[in-house]
Scaffold this motif. Sequence first.
Motif, PDB file in Angstrom:
ATOM      1  N   SER A 164       0.801  -1.220   0.000  1.00 53.18           N
ATOM      2  CA  SER A 164       0.000   0.000   0.000  1.00 53.18           C
ATOM      3  C   SER A 164       0.831   1.265   0.000  1.00 53.18           C
ATOM      4  CB  SER A 164      -0.925   0.013   1.225  1.00 53.18           C
ATOM      5  OG  SER A 164      -0.153  -0.028   2.421  1.00 53.18           O
ATOM      6  N   GLY A 165       2.132   1.162   0.103  1.00 45.58           N
ATOM      7  CA  GLY A 165       2.967   2.355   0.114  1.00 45.58           C
ATOM      8  C   GLY A 165       4.318   2.060   0.715  1.00 45.58           C
ATOM      9  N   ASP A 203       1.373  13.592   6.957  1.00 39.87           N
ATOM     10  CA  ASP A 203       2.454  13.314   6.013  1.00 39.87           C
ATOM     11  C   ASP A 203       3.349  14.511   5.726  1.00 39.87           C
ATOM     12  OD1 ASP A 203       1.653  10.661   5.657  1.00 39.87           O
ATOM     13  OD2 ASP A 203       0.185  11.221   4.129  1.00 39.87           O
ATOM     14  N   GLN A 220       5.305  13.138   2.537  1.00 40.18           N
ATOM     15  CA  GLN A 220       4.866  11.931   1.833  1.00 40.18           C
ATOM     16  C   GLN A 220       3.598  12.266   1.065  1.00 40.18           C
ATOM     17  OE1 GLN A 220       6.193   8.087   4.152  1.00 40.18           O
ATOM     18  NE2 GLN A 220       4.915   9.295   5.512  1.00 40.18           N
ATOM     19  N   TRP A 221       3.471  11.695  -0.144  1.00 40.83           N
ATOM     20  CA  TRP A 221       2.403  12.035  -1.059  1.00 40.83           C
ATOM     21  C   TRP A 221       1.839  10.759  -1.701  1.00 40.83           C
ATOM     22  CZ3 TRP A 221       1.632  17.318  -0.955  1.00 40.83           C
ATOM     23  CH2 TRP A 221       2.703  18.093  -0.500  1.00 40.83           C
ATOM     24  N   LEU A 222       0.734  10.940  -2.386  1.00 41.06           N
ATOM     25  CA  LEU A 222       0.135   9.852  -3.175  1.00 41.06           C
ATOM     26  C   LEU A 222      -0.087   8.611  -2.325  1.00 41.06           C
ATOM     27  CD1 LEU A 222       2.238  10.221  -6.458  1.00 41.06           C
ATOM     28  CD2 LEU A 222       0.030  11.292  -5.881  1.00 41.06           C
ATOM     29  N   ASP A 223      -0.761   8.826  -1.178  1.00 40.54           N
ATOM     30  CA  ASP A 223      -1.057   7.727  -0.258  1.00 40.54           C
ATOM     31  C   ASP A 223       0.229   7.017   0.170  1.00 40.54           C
ATOM     32  OD1 ASP A 223      -2.738   6.242   1.323  1.00 40.54           O
ATOM     33  OD2 ASP A 223      -3.192   4.765  -0.235  1.00 40.54           O
ATOM     34  N   ARG A 224       1.257   7.852   0.453  1.00 38.45           N
ATOM     35  CA  ARG A 224       2.562   7.378   0.950  1.00 38.45           C
ATOM     36  C   ARG A 224       3.308   6.511  -0.067  1.00 38.45           C
ATOM     37  NH1 ARG A 224       2.714   6.788   7.491  1.00 38.45           N
ATOM     38  NH2 ARG A 224       1.590   8.728   7.921  1.00 38.45           N
ATOM     39  N   ARG A 225       3.047   6.758  -1.333  1.00 38.61           N
ATOM     40  CA  ARG A 225       3.833   6.083  -2.371  1.00 38.61           C
ATOM     41  C   ARG A 225       4.988   6.951  -2.862  1.00 38.61           C
ATOM     42  NH1 ARG A 225      -1.319   3.957  -3.175  1.00 38.61           N
ATOM     43  NH2 ARG A 225      -1.341   1.666  -3.365  1.00 38.61           N
TER      44      ARG A 225
END
Length: 749
Positions: free
Chosen positions: A34-35, A486, A529-534
């Motif tokens: 998930s990330g 984040d 952190q961005w894009l759901d921690r990706r």
Amino acid sequence: MNKLTYSALITATALTCFLPGVARAQTSPAADGSGLADIVVTATKSGKTSLQSTPLAVSAFSGEDLSLTGTSSVADLARYTPSLKVGEVTASPSIYIRGIGTNNVFNGSDPNVAMVLDGVYLARAFQQYSDFFDVDRVEVLRGPQGTTFGRNAVGGVINIVSRKPSDEFEGRAKLTVGNYHLIRTEAYLSGPLVPGVLSASIAGNYENHRPYNRNIVPGQKGVASADRGGVRMQLRWTPNDMIDATTRFDYNRASQAMQSYDHILVPYPAFFSPFFDLANSTIGKSHTVALDVPGHIKNKGWGIAEDVNIDFSDDVSLRSVTAYRDSLYNLSLDADASEVSAAQIFQAERAKQFSQEFNLVGNFKNFDGVLGLYYIDEHNVSDNSAIIYPPFDGVLNVIAPDLRADSKAAFAQGSYHLPGGFSINLGGRYTKDTKKFDQIYSSFDFSDPPTVGAQLPGFPFDPPRIKRSWDDFSIKAGLDWQATRDIFAYLTYSEGFKSGGFNYAALNTSGISFDPERLKSYELGLKTQWLDRRLRLNVTGFYYDYSGLQVQQSLSPGNVQITNAATARVKGIEGELAVQLSPRLTLSANATYLDAKYRRFPTASVPDALVPFVEDDPRFTPGDDDLEDSGLFNASGNRMNNAPKLAYTISAKYTQPIGDAEAYLTADYYHQSATQFDASNASILREPRYGLVNLGVGFNSSDKLWNVQLLAKNLLKEDYFVVRAANGLVPSAPSGAPRTVMLSVMRSF
């Protein structure tokens, strides 16, 4: 197309077409895909914290990360850490962070960057070359860390944390073979002796390979080989929920043909050419040397430590680390880097240390903090000899320094949490360092008639031992803001202090000691952190005001002197990026832009071998030949040593399921811009830009118990020098490692 451009093109192709990369602690994907996984560090000493919410510039690497990239020492670690650079001086690394470091690794001085092994400071630089094994993680903290670590660290800290003994039986064995007849073995075994109460572990490693550098002198062996190993044992006692005590013992030894400044950078002068034909023929051949007496080193060391943690409550705990270490080395070097018996160096050092540190830690609803007390006692004895044979000079200098030193410190740091995600951080440290120094400095002249046994004026000392003390109070203050889950930002002001010391090779008693150096640091950091921690992006900007620099000045083979000759300012920006493009593909990068210059340095010394390369510069002032004074150089405004303007690493990893098993491809590219290694910034001592490519392929079995990996380092055979110097008869350098290819098989159970 030049070689550097070709290196970058090859790497770009690997990243975009083959999609491999290097997995690091910062880029390991979460178990559910998930990330990016969260990273936990202990850098603040106030317990475990998330790296993304820690108000420090810190990089963290797990043991798996180190194994995947073939990172076995601090020199390898520099490829993956912003602002970390590692040079080499005889038996020791010279570690720099953000341009802050020293080439003075000898008796009488201290490292600028502290290395800490399970809470124990490694006082002597030659102890810092030990291989990484049995490691849970390595943390690299950039900037002054005096308010949380026992020993002062003006430049930063490399914190090594061993894997704890487990209460379940487990183990791992790894065999690596490669070119240059490489054999490397690593093994780890852990389990309970009394379940739930007493557990133990033992780990060991051994490495052997043939010389990287071929010696063209008939009958003589090459240099840069390996023959070293070590063992670490731990016993962990947990009688109840309150006490966690671990006893650690480690031992390491080596006996190998060491590389030093074996590659001459320019031909010997024409009037010497009949003597140095072989050496002159090696110029431009970075892995070919001509040595009549190849260098060799033997070292060994051991240490024992007791690490006790007591939890008084859920909020308050006490940690005590008591340690003793005993290490020694001796080496011989061909100081003229040629087939002629012109100059030779012999060095030996025995170092003993006892240290005690207490940390009282509090973690409350609105406050986290640590209060520390520290003490270390050292005794270091050295025996250094440098000989220049007739007809080149005909002199033998024998130097035997004896140093006793102790340091006492009290430090504290706390973080008070305010509404709205804000926290105020305050810290302070008081340090009192005392050093007692004695030495014998004898000079033997082989001239006609010879003078044998003469001692330089003032040696030995009267009284027999010189004593000096320095104290300092330094502070740290900062503000951080957890804006969202984040996004985290911090602003910090901190001060660093490094004690004064003694010149082990001073030519007179008036120049025997030097004063402390001090650093004022201003740092602004943003962790996001961005894009759901990706996607993870961390950026740090910093400015240093540096005064009293302890500058090492090379005078002749085996003879250096330190003076507080400079002030400097350092400013820069660091970035770390990790992107999980898919559950199978992770890309990462780090970069540093560094502007590090001497602000005022009008009296940089110029060694004899460097004079021909600076004598036409108007900033050079010739010396007096009758006084054996080679002159001074006004280095004000020049770039600092080992501080390249730009350095970056691009990495990636791609995994491909094969049933329940997994294959992966890896790649990384490291680039470093031109780097200066002398205050004069003379071109002969400037290393041009270079780039290194590493590629790998691996396989993990379906039960995760087997791993097979093929790794190629410096794939394109880039030629470069680790450091350059002019402390021999002509400027010379040690080479970087050639292309190495290794196949490893690891079994876990």
